[in-house]
Motif scaffolding. Structure first.
Motif, mmCIF file in Angstrom:
data_model
loop_
_atom_site.group_PDB
_atom_site.id
_atom_site.type_symbol
_atom_site.label_atom_id
_atom_site.label_comp_id
_atom_site.label_asym_id
_atom_site.label_seq_id
_atom_site.Cartn_x
_atom_site.Cartn_y
_atom_site.Cartn_z
ATOM 1 N N HIS A 13 -9.842 -5.453 5.260
ATOM 2 C CA HIS A 13 -8.523 -5.203 5.837
ATOM 3 C C HIS A 13 -7.538 -4.896 4.702
ATOM 4 O O HIS A 13 -7.634 -5.499 3.624
ATOM 5 C CB HIS A 13 -8.063 -6.438 6.622
ATOM 6 C CG HIS A 13 -6.825 -6.239 7.431
ATOM 7 N ND1 HIS A 13 -5.572 -6.136 6.866
ATOM 8 C CD2 HIS A 13 -6.636 -6.138 8.784
ATOM 9 C CE1 HIS A 13 -4.676 -5.981 7.816
ATOM 10 N NE2 HIS A 13 -5.285 -5.976 8.990
ATOM 11 N N PRO A 14 -6.576 -3.993 4.883
ATOM 12 C CA PRO A 14 -5.606 -3.685 3.810
ATOM 13 C C PRO A 14 -4.845 -4.904 3.294
ATOM 14 O O PRO A 14 -4.470 -4.943 2.112
ATOM 15 C CB PRO A 14 -4.657 -2.684 4.468
ATOM 16 C CG PRO A 14 -5.484 -2.020 5.515
ATOM 17 C CD PRO A 14 -6.414 -3.080 6.026
ATOM 18 N N ARG A 16 -1.768 -6.132 3.539
ATOM 19 C CA ARG A 16 -0.451 -5.917 2.922
ATOM 20 C C ARG A 16 0.421 -7.138 3.211
ATOM 21 O O ARG A 16 1.030 -7.253 4.263
ATOM 22 C CB ARG A 16 0.213 -4.663 3.495
ATOM 23 C CG ARG A 16 -0.402 -3.354 3.070
ATOM 24 C CD ARG A 16 0.470 -2.177 3.479
ATOM 25 N NE ARG A 16 0.802 -2.220 4.903
ATOM 26 C CZ ARG A 16 2.035 -2.418 5.374
ATOM 27 N NH1 ARG A 16 3.049 -2.609 4.545
ATOM 28 N NH2 ARG A 16 2.253 -2.421 6.688
ATOM 29 N N ASP A 69 -1.931 -2.906 10.585
ATOM 30 C CA ASP A 69 -2.815 -2.299 9.597
ATOM 31 C C ASP A 69 -4.296 -2.368 9.941
ATOM 32 O O ASP A 69 -5.112 -1.716 9.281
ATOM 33 C CB ASP A 69 -2.610 -2.977 8.233
ATOM 34 C CG ASP A 69 -1.257 -2.620 7.625
ATOM 35 O OD1 ASP A 69 -0.646 -1.643 8.090
ATOM 36 O OD2 ASP A 69 -0.820 -3.324 6.701
#
Length: 237
Positions: A13-14, A16, A69
Motif C-alpha cells: 500500500h502507498p 502516505r 490510496d
C-alpha cells in the motif's frame, strides 16, 4: 510501549501518512508494523484514551487517507496492543484471514443508510387502512369502548407499525442489493426503521447512489433518508 492500531493493509500500500497526527494529546507520529505481506498502521498509545472529537477525527482521517490510496481493513476507534511485537504476532498468526478480508473489500467503500418515516403520517395510514384499528379508535373517542380497548388499540398499532416498517426496510434493501457486494444490517434506533451498510465497489458506485436518490424521491416527503459515505469498510472488516 503500548501502541494504538488504526488499520491493516498489504505492505505494498502507498501508506502516505505524511501530515497525519495520531490520537492523543501529544499527537504522536504514525508508523507501520510489518509481518510478511501485511502491515499495520500504529502510533504510540496515549495514557488515557477517550473518545474525544479530536481523536475520533484523527482516527477517521487515517482511514480516509488509506482508503483513498488503496485497500484497507479499518479498525474501529480504541484498539490498542501492549507493544509492536504483539501486533506483529497477530499479523503473522492471522495472515491468511486478514489477507482474505482485504481481498474481499478490495476496490470497495461502505455506505450506511438510515431511514425514518414521519410518525403522524404512519399513524394516519394505519387508522385509515386498518378497519379494526379505525373501529377501536372511533369507539374510544365516542366513549363507548370496552375498558381494554385502549390497550388493544395500542397493541394493534404497534404490530402494524412493526410489520409495515419491516416491509419498508426489506423493500429498500432489495432495491439496492444489486449494486452492493455485501450488506450488513443493524437494529435501527429511535424513529428509524432502517440501519444498513452496503459494501459498494467503485464500478457500482454511481448506480448505487442514483438508485438511493430515486428511492428517497419516490417514497416522498414523509420519509427521511440519511446516507453516509463513502466510508472505510468498518462493517465488513
Amino acid at each position: 510501549m503500548a501502541v494504538y492500531i488504526y488499520s491493516i493493509t498489504f505492505k505494498d500500500h502507498p501508506l502516505r501518512l505524511d501530515g497525519l497526527e495520531g490520537v492523543g494529546a501529544s499527537s504522536p507520529p504514525l508508523r507501520t508494523v510489518t509481518a510478511g505481506q501485511l502491515c499495520a498502521v500504529v502510533s504510540d498509545a496515549p495514557e488515557e484514551l477517550r473518545p474525544k472529537r479530536r481523536d475520533i477525527g484523527r482516527h477517521q482521517e487515517v482511514q480516509q487517507r488509506l482508503l483513498t490510496d488503496g485497500n484497507v481493513l479499518p479498525l474501529r476507534f480504541g484498539y490498542t496492543a501492549p507493544d509492536e511485537d504483539t501486533v506483529r504476532d497477530a499479523l503473522e498468526q492471522r495472515a491468511d484471514d486478514y489477507a482474505d478480508r482485504l481481498r474481499r473489500v478490495e476496490g470497495c467503500a461502505e455506505y450506511n443508510l438510515k431511514a425514518a418515516q414521519d410518525e403522524e403520517t404512519l399513524l394516519r395510514e394505519i387508522l385509515t387502512e386498518s378497519e379494526e384499528a379505525r373501529q377501536l379508535n372511533d369507539a374510544i373517542r365516542a366513549g363507548g369502548a370496552a375498558p381494554d380497548a385502549p390497550l388493544r388499540l395500542g397493541e394493534l398499532v404497534a404490530n402494524e407499525i412493526r410489520a409495515r416498517q419491516e416491509a419498508l426496510a426489506s423493500g429498500v434493501i432489495e432495491a439496492l442489493r444489486p449494486f452492493a457486494r455485501e450488506i450488513d444490517s443493524s437494529p435501527p434506533v429511535g424513529s428509524d426503521f432502517l440501519n444498513v451498510s452496503f459494501l459498494v465497489s467503485a464500478d457500482q458506485d454511481e448506480l448505487f447512489l442514483a438508485t438511493e436518490l430515486s428511492l428517497a424521491h419516490q417514497m416522498g416527503e414523509a420519509f427521511t433518508f440519511r446516507l453516509n459515505g463513502p466510508l472505510p469498510p468498518y462493517s465488513f472488516s
